[in-house]
Design a protein around this motif. Structure first.
Motif, mmCIF file in Angstrom:
data_model
loop_
_atom_site.group_PDB
_atom_site.id
_atom_site.type_symbol
_atom_site.label_atom_id
_atom_site.label_comp_id
_atom_site.label_asym_id
_atom_site.label_seq_id
_atom_site.Cartn_x
_atom_site.Cartn_y
_atom_site.Cartn_z
ATOM 1 N N TYR A 34 -2.285 -7.737 -15.215
ATOM 2 C CA TYR A 34 -2.876 -6.572 -15.837
ATOM 3 C C TYR A 34 -4.244 -6.985 -16.358
ATOM 4 C CZ TYR A 34 1.799 -4.525 -15.705
ATOM 5 O OH TYR A 34 3.010 -4.033 -15.289
ATOM 6 N N ARG A 35 -5.083 -5.997 -16.653
ATOM 7 C CA ARG A 35 -6.385 -6.318 -17.227
ATOM 8 C C ARG A 35 -6.766 -5.275 -18.264
ATOM 9 N NH1 ARG A 35 -10.219 -5.223 -11.885
ATOM 10 N NH2 ARG A 35 -10.072 -2.927 -11.890
ATOM 11 N N GLN A 36 -7.620 -5.721 -19.179
ATOM 12 C CA GLN A 36 -8.105 -4.831 -20.224
ATOM 13 C C GLN A 36 -9.586 -5.085 -20.442
ATOM 14 O OE1 GLN A 36 -5.927 -4.979 -23.908
ATOM 15 N NE2 GLN A 36 -6.644 -2.943 -24.502
ATOM 16 N N ALA A 37 -10.374 -4.078 -20.154
ATOM 17 C CA ALA A 37 -11.813 -4.150 -20.387
ATOM 18 C C ALA A 37 -12.118 -3.645 -21.794
ATOM 19 C CB ALA A 37 -12.545 -3.313 -19.349
ATOM 20 N N PRO A 38 -13.248 -4.025 -22.371
ATOM 21 C CA PRO A 38 -13.598 -3.577 -23.730
ATOM 22 C C PRO A 38 -13.579 -2.059 -23.843
ATOM 23 C CG PRO A 38 -15.067 -5.321 -23.038
ATOM 24 C CD PRO A 38 -14.254 -4.957 -21.835
ATOM 25 N N GLY A 39 -12.879 -1.553 -24.838
ATOM 26 C CA GLY A 39 -12.839 -0.123 -25.079
ATOM 27 C C GLY A 39 -11.907 0.648 -24.167
ATOM 28 N N LYS A 40 -11.174 -0.068 -23.309
ATOM 29 C CA LYS A 40 -10.268 0.596 -22.371
ATOM 30 C C LYS A 40 -8.845 0.126 -22.574
ATOM 31 C CE LYS A 40 -13.627 1.500 -18.719
ATOM 32 N NZ LYS A 40 -13.900 1.414 -17.252
ATOM 33 N N GLN A 41 -7.908 0.909 -22.047
ATOM 34 C CA GLN A 41 -6.504 0.533 -22.127
ATOM 35 C C GLN A 41 -6.173 -0.526 -21.079
ATOM 36 O OE1 GLN A 41 -4.209 4.195 -21.810
ATOM 37 N NE2 GLN A 41 -4.124 4.358 -24.032
ATOM 38 N N ARG A 42 -5.133 -1.290 -21.363
ATOM 39 C CA ARG A 42 -4.662 -2.268 -20.389
ATOM 40 C C ARG A 42 -4.130 -1.526 -19.152
ATOM 41 N NH1 ARG A 42 -1.030 -7.207 -22.506
ATOM 42 N NH2 ARG A 42 -2.791 -7.157 -23.960
ATOM 43 N N GLU A 43 -4.490 -2.036 -17.972
ATOM 44 C CA GLU A 43 -4.078 -1.382 -16.737
ATOM 45 C C GLU A 43 -3.474 -2.372 -15.758
ATOM 46 O OE1 GLU A 43 -7.469 0.309 -14.739
ATOM 47 O OE2 GLU A 43 -8.452 -1.624 -14.440
ATOM 48 N N LEU A 44 -2.611 -1.853 -14.911
ATOM 49 C CA LEU A 44 -2.001 -2.676 -13.879
ATOM 50 C C LEU A 44 -3.032 -3.066 -12.831
ATOM 51 C CD1 LEU A 44 0.551 -3.733 -12.307
ATOM 52 C CD2 LEU A 44 0.564 -1.498 -11.197
ATOM 53 N N VAL A 45 -3.010 -4.323 -12.428
ATOM 54 C CA VAL A 45 -3.842 -4.787 -11.323
ATOM 55 C C VAL A 45 -2.978 -4.973 -10.077
ATOM 56 C CG1 VAL A 45 -5.349 -6.614 -10.465
ATOM 57 C CG2 VAL A 45 -5.459 -5.933 -12.878
ATOM 58 N N ALA A 46 -1.915 -5.775 -10.210
ATOM 59 C CA ALA A 46 -1.038 -6.037 -9.075
ATOM 60 C C ALA A 46 0.282 -6.594 -9.581
ATOM 61 C CB ALA A 46 -1.680 -7.021 -8.099
ATOM 62 N N VAL A 47 1.357 -6.289 -8.860
ATOM 63 C CA VAL A 47 2.668 -6.839 -9.184
ATOM 64 C C VAL A 47 3.334 -7.319 -7.909
ATOM 65 C CG1 VAL A 47 3.042 -5.489 -11.266
ATOM 66 C CG2 VAL A 47 3.760 -4.584 -9.055
ATOM 67 N N ILE A 48 4.265 -8.271 -8.076
ATOM 68 C CA ILE A 48 5.017 -8.793 -6.944
ATOM 69 C C ILE A 48 6.448 -9.049 -7.383
ATOM 70 C CG2 ILE A 48 4.250 -11.169 -7.455
ATOM 71 C CD1 ILE A 48 4.310 -11.658 -4.389
ATOM 72 N N THR A 49 7.386 -8.622 -6.557
ATOM 73 C CA THR A 49 8.797 -8.803 -6.877
ATOM 74 C C THR A 49 9.280 -10.177 -6.401
ATOM 75 O OG1 THR A 49 9.624 -7.931 -4.792
ATOM 76 C CG2 THR A 49 9.120 -6.332 -6.532
ATOM 77 N N SER A 50 10.513 -10.499 -6.760
ATOM 78 C CA SER A 50 11.084 -11.767 -6.317
ATOM 79 C C SER A 50 11.230 -11.809 -4.796
ATOM 80 C CB SER A 50 12.435 -11.998 -6.987
ATOM 81 O OG SER A 50 13.313 -10.920 -6.703
ATOM 82 N N GLY A 51 11.310 -10.630 -4.187
ATOM 83 C CA GLY A 51 11.388 -10.551 -2.734
ATOM 84 C C GLY A 51 10.044 -10.425 -2.053
ATOM 85 N N ALA A 52 8.966 -10.592 -2.837
ATOM 86 C CA ALA A 52 7.583 -10.595 -2.326
ATOM 87 C C ALA A 52 7.043 -9.219 -1.979
ATOM 88 C CB ALA A 52 7.410 -11.546 -1.147
ATOM 89 N N SER A 53 7.674 -8.154 -2.446
ATOM 90 C CA SER A 53 7.060 -6.834 -2.309
ATOM 91 C C SER A 53 5.929 -6.722 -3.308
ATOM 92 C CB SER A 53 8.096 -5.729 -2.576
ATOM 93 O OG SER A 53 9.101 -5.757 -1.605
ATOM 94 N N THR A 54 4.839 -6.100 -2.880
ATOM 95 C CA THR A 54 3.658 -6.039 -3.742
ATOM 96 C C THR A 54 3.192 -4.604 -3.966
ATOM 97 O OG1 THR A 54 2.183 -6.305 -1.839
ATOM 98 C CG2 THR A 54 2.852 -8.310 -3.002
ATOM 99 N N ASN A 55 2.454 -4.436 -5.068
ATOM 100 C CA ASN A 55 1.843 -3.148 -5.366
ATOM 101 C C ASN A 55 0.512 -3.423 -6.039
ATOM 102 O OD1 ASN A 55 1.723 -0.312 -5.510
ATOM 103 N ND2 ASN A 55 2.379 -0.368 -7.650
#
Length: 120
Positions: free
Chosen positions: A37-58
């Motif tokens: 996840y990432r958070q820029a100054p003045g902004k909310q934390r947002e999802l960048v990328a996720v990966i499951t134990s089975g290697a599925s990504t988003n």
């Protein structure tokens, strides 16, 4: 005690690349999802990328085709390869893991964050 330790942030010019790493350690029975996840100054934390134990990504739409998430289950480590970086990618990047410490229940853990600055 579970810890997530990130590394690899820094200052890079637009168009450059960085690779972030996050290692989970401690009393870990199993890890389900790992992500960035990432958070820029003045902004909310947002999802960048996720990966499951089975290697599925988003991925967030803003990073698709530029960032790649991967993980090494044997090392309890997740990586984020960031290419073609843009100034708008500047933020503090946080590692997250959904894991089971000791085999009882699932909990979300966060790293301390690593700064990524994209600037000429």
């Amino acid at each position: 005690q579970v810890q997530l330790v990130e590394s690899g942030g820094g200052l890079v010019q637009p168009g450059g690349s960085l690779r972030l790493s996050c290692a989970a350690s401690g009393s870990i029975f199993s890890i389900r999802t790992m992500g960035w996840y990432r958070q820029a100054p003045g902004k909310q934390r947002e999802l960048v990328a996720v990966i499951t134990s089975g290697a599925s990504t988003n991925y967030a739409d803003s990073v698709k085709g530029r960032f790649t998430i991967s993980r090494d289950n044997a090392k309890n480590t997740v990586y984020l390869q960031m290419n073609s970086l843009k100034p708008e990618d500047t933020a503090v990047y946080y590692c997250n893991a959904e894991l089971s410490p000791g085999g009882v229940g699932w909990y979300s853990y966060w790293g301390q964050g690593t700064q990524v600055t994209v600037s000429s």
